[in-house]
Design an enzyme around this catalytic site. Structure first.
Site, short mmCIF file in Angstrom:
data_model
loop_
_atom_site.label_atom_id
_atom_site.label_comp_id
_atom_site.label_asym_id
_atom_site.label_seq_id
_atom_site.Cartn_x
_atom_site.Cartn_y
_atom_site.Cartn_z
N GLU A 142 0.83 -1.22 0.00
CA GLU A 142 0.00 0.00 0.00
C GLU A 142 0.86 1.27 0.00
O GLU A 142 0.53 2.25 -0.65
CB GLU A 142 -0.90 -0.03 1.24
CG GLU A 142 -2.02 0.99 1.22
CD GLU A 142 -2.91 0.82 2.44
OE1 GLU A 142 -3.52 -0.26 2.58
OE2 GLU A 142 -2.98 1.76 3.25
N ASP A 143 1.95 1.26 0.72
CA ASP A 143 2.67 2.51 0.98
C ASP A 143 4.08 2.61 0.40
O ASP A 143 4.75 3.62 0.61
CB ASP A 143 2.76 2.74 2.51
CG ASP A 143 1.41 2.98 3.14
OD1 ASP A 143 0.49 3.41 2.42
OD2 ASP A 143 1.26 2.73 4.35
P1 NDP Z 1 -5.94 8.78 7.18
O1 NDP Z 1 -6.33 7.50 6.54
O2 NDP Z 1 -5.48 9.92 6.37
O3 NDP Z 1 -4.80 8.52 8.26
C1 NDP Z 1 -4.88 7.44 9.12
C2 NDP Z 1 -3.86 6.41 8.70
O4 NDP Z 1 -2.56 6.99 8.78
C3 NDP Z 1 -3.83 5.24 9.65
O5 NDP Z 1 -4.79 4.30 9.29
C4 NDP Z 1 -2.40 4.76 9.50
O6 NDP Z 1 -2.39 3.91 8.37
C5 NDP Z 1 -1.61 6.01 9.14
N1 NDP Z 1 -0.81 6.61 10.22
C6 NDP Z 1 0.45 7.12 10.06
N2 NDP Z 1 0.88 7.66 11.19
C7 NDP Z 1 -0.08 7.49 12.12
C8 NDP Z 1 -0.16 7.83 13.50
N3 NDP Z 1 0.82 8.46 14.15
N4 NDP Z 1 -1.30 7.52 14.15
C9 NDP Z 1 -2.30 6.88 13.52
N5 NDP Z 1 -2.28 6.53 12.20
C10 NDP Z 1 -1.16 6.83 11.50
O7 NDP Z 1 -7.04 9.28 8.15
P2 NDP Z 1 -8.58 9.27 7.91
O8 NDP Z 1 -8.84 9.62 6.53
O9 NDP Z 1 -9.12 8.01 8.44
O10 NDP Z 1 -9.04 10.43 8.86
C11 NDP Z 1 -9.79 10.18 10.03
C12 NDP Z 1 -11.15 10.76 9.87
O11 NDP Z 1 -11.06 12.15 9.66
C13 NDP Z 1 -11.92 10.18 8.71
O12 NDP Z 1 -13.15 9.68 9.16
C14 NDP Z 1 -12.07 11.31 7.70
O13 NDP Z 1 -13.36 11.35 7.13
C15 NDP Z 1 -11.86 12.54 8.54
N6 NDP Z 1 -11.11 13.54 7.81
C16 NDP Z 1 -11.11 14.80 8.30
C17 NDP Z 1 -10.37 15.77 7.69
C18 NDP Z 1 -10.32 17.08 8.31
O14 NDP Z 1 -9.54 17.90 7.88
N7 NDP Z 1 -11.12 17.34 9.32
C19 NDP Z 1 -9.63 15.52 6.45
C20 NDP Z 1 -9.67 14.15 6.04
C21 NDP Z 1 -10.39 13.23 6.71
P3 NDP Z 1 -1.34 2.72 8.17
O15 NDP Z 1 -1.60 1.66 9.16
O16 NDP Z 1 -1.63 2.30 6.76
O17 NDP Z 1 -0.01 3.39 8.33
#
Ligand code: NDP
Ligand code: ZN
Length: 185
Positions: free
Chosen positions: A70-71
């Site tokens: 994925e990354d």
């Molecule tokens: P992302 O998918 O962008 O980010 C979460 C992912 O980032 C994790 O699943 C993990 O994936 C990876 N990751 C890397 N570093 C960390 C860390 N330190 N802690 C946790 N995860 C990390 O997030 P979402 O899109 O899920 O955003 C969360 C919610 O916010 C969503 O429901 C979305 O709708 C909303 N949102 C809000 C925004 C705003 O500006 N208010 C903008 C975008 C979304 P991995 O295991 O693959 O590394």
């Protein structure tokens, strides 16, 4: 369960740790300190072994490799060639389709969680536990409380689709969720 004896790291697991460390070498997590990315896949495998009691080598190897396709530039073919078809299947099952939008990916994970293999579910449980614990340790840079809460709730919805997979891992997720969802109110 596999046949890996306790506290003896298998060559396959060591190869996976090395492979993932090379693939993620220039990547950082989203926390303010920008921790090395490799900490996360290593933690997922660690959680599976020490909290989930998982001893299936292909699942543990899959956990270490779970974000490489994925990354990073890693292909499924490469994973299959180096680690075999079983591991490749797990990595495939836990990899998002990066051509989809963020919203579509979230919906797809929720939908898939109910249909993936037992091994892939274990990896996904470890992944969600690690990610919510990461957020508790330090919220990702730029994330509001509302975004953290939304992420927690989405993870819980994914975990809820996988109930009955591993009671220890599900309880570990529930503990961090219950203790910390209120932090973002
Ligand atoms: P992302 O998918 O962008 O980010 C979460 C992912 O980032 C994790 O699943 C993990 O994936 C990876 N990751 C890397 N570093 C960390 C860390 N330190 N802690 C946790 N995860 C990390 O997030 P979402 O899109 O899920 O955003 C969360 C919610 O916010 C969503 O429901 C979305 O709708 C909303 N949102 C809000 C925004 C705003 O500006 N208010 C903008 C975008 C979304 P991995 O295991 O693959 O590394
Ligand atoms: Zn992950």
């Amino acid at each position: 369960m596999g046949n890996t004896p306790d506290f003896v790291m298998s060559g396959a697991l060591l190869r996976a740790v090395y492979f993932a460390s090379q693939k993620h070498r220039d990547q950082r997590r989203k926390d303010p300190a920008a921790s090395p990315y490799i900490n996360h896949p290593v933690e997922v495998a660690y959680i599976l072994w020490f909290e989930g009691g998982v001893r299936d080598e292909a699942v543990l190897v899959g956990a270490v490799l779970h974000d490489t396709v994925e990354d990073t530039d890693t292909s499924l073919e490469e994973v299959a060639r180096v680690f075999g078809e079983t591991v490749c299947g797990y990595v495939d099952e836990v990899s998002d389709d990066t051509s989809l939008s963020r919203k579509e990916r979230k919906a797809a994970q929720l939908e898939h969680a109910a249909h993936i293999s037992q091994g892939a579910r274990l990896i996904k449980l470890g992944d969600k536990i690690s990610n919510v614990r990461d957020i508790v340790r330090a919220a990702p840079k730029g994330w509001s409380d509302a975004r953290c809460a939304e992420y927690f709730n989405w993870c819980k919805a994914v975990v809820d689709r996988m109930r009955g997979t591993n009671a220890h891992l599900e309880a570990a997720f529930d503990t961090v969720y219950q203790e910390h969802i209120g932090d973002f109110a």
